[in-house]
Design an enzyme around this catalytic site. Structure first.
Site: not given
Ligand code: C5P
Length: 234
Positions: A9, A58-59, A62, A65-67, A178, A187, A208
């Site tokens: 990120d 990680d996109l 949502h 279904p077709n898309t 963390r 978070q 992070r």
């Molecule tokens: O910086 P941090 O450690 O919080 O990053 C967590 C990563 O995981 C981020 O890229 C966030 O988009 C992703 N993520 C999340 N929770 C989810 C799915 C993905 O924090 N349920």
């Protein structure tokens, strides 16, 4: 043992590739999320693959279904190994995603409840009383498993339950990691690397705590030590 994935990120492809270069052989699996992919597109995936890195795209699809199936086919062509869809997109959407990935495509994991969510956030979005986020995660994970997804994304706090109920083969990817002493940021449902590893998570996604560290390689080394020994290092 759990595999460490670093979430790239970062504000530009150059910054992302500089971090990848700095971490060298210490990290071989990276997550590309919507910010970096929107900025840099498929070339950033190709750049990582060229460096021999594994890619989690990680996109969080949502849509109808077709898309989603078309997006999964495109991601499959990029050579990514893990891909997310929202479990809240429903059974039909997830089934079509699984069919589009086929046997040789990426492993598909369902996003259950974002790790930034508290029970009151879930209540507000779904307009129903929610006493436990855990129950919502379990409900959505059941949908994901029924649709044939390979696993789910969940906070470290739900891993043990999910493994117990869906079996060892059902992949669990946990963000919200963390290391002791690191800021939570946005978070809410978090654990240390050793806690998540002990609970049985397959993949630990760390963003992070690594990307914002003055010495990212040292944080990665600390995480690895925790994963190997199962003991907190800080
Ligand atoms: O910086 P941090 O450690 O919080 O990053 C967590 C990563 O995981 C981020 O890229 C966030 O988009 C992703 N993520 C999340 N929770 C989810 C799915 C993905 O924090 N349920």
């Amino acid at each position: 043992m759990s595999t460490l994935i670093v979430a790239l990120d970062l504000p530009s492809p150059d910054a992302a590739l500089a971090l990848v270069g700095r971490l060298g052989d210490d990290v071989d699996f990276y997550k590309i999320g919507s910010p970096l992919f929107t900025l840099a597109g498929p070339p950033i995936v190709h750049a990582l693959r060229k460096r021999g890195k594994r890619v989690f795209l990680d996109l969080k699809y949502h849509d109808i279904p077709n898309t989603v199936a078309a997006a999964v086919r495109a991601a499959t062509d990029l050579g990514v190994e893990l891909l997310t869809v929202h479990a809240g997109g429903g059974i039909a959407m997830m089934q079509e995603a699984v069919a589009a990935a086929g046997d040789d495509g990426p492993r598909l994991v369902g996003v259950t409840v974002l790790t930034s969510f508290t029970a009151s956030d879930v209540e507000q979005v779904w307009a129903k009383p929610v006493t436990s986020v855990h129950d919502e995660v379990v409900r959505l994970a059941r949908l994901a498993a029924a649709a044939g997804l390979h696993g789910v994304v969940s906070s470290p706090l739900e891993v043990e339950y999910l493994k117990r109920h869906h079996g060892r083969e059902f992949l669990v990817v946990t963000p919200g990691i963390r290391p002791a002493g690191h800021a939570l940021g946005d978070q809410n449902r978090v654990a240390t690397p050793s806690e998540a590893a002990r609970a049985g998570a397959d993949y630990l996604v760390v963003g992070r705590p690594v990307t914002a560290a003055p010495d990212p390689a040292a944080v990665v080394a600390g995480n690895r030590a925790e994963l190997q020994t199962g003991l907190a290092t800080a």
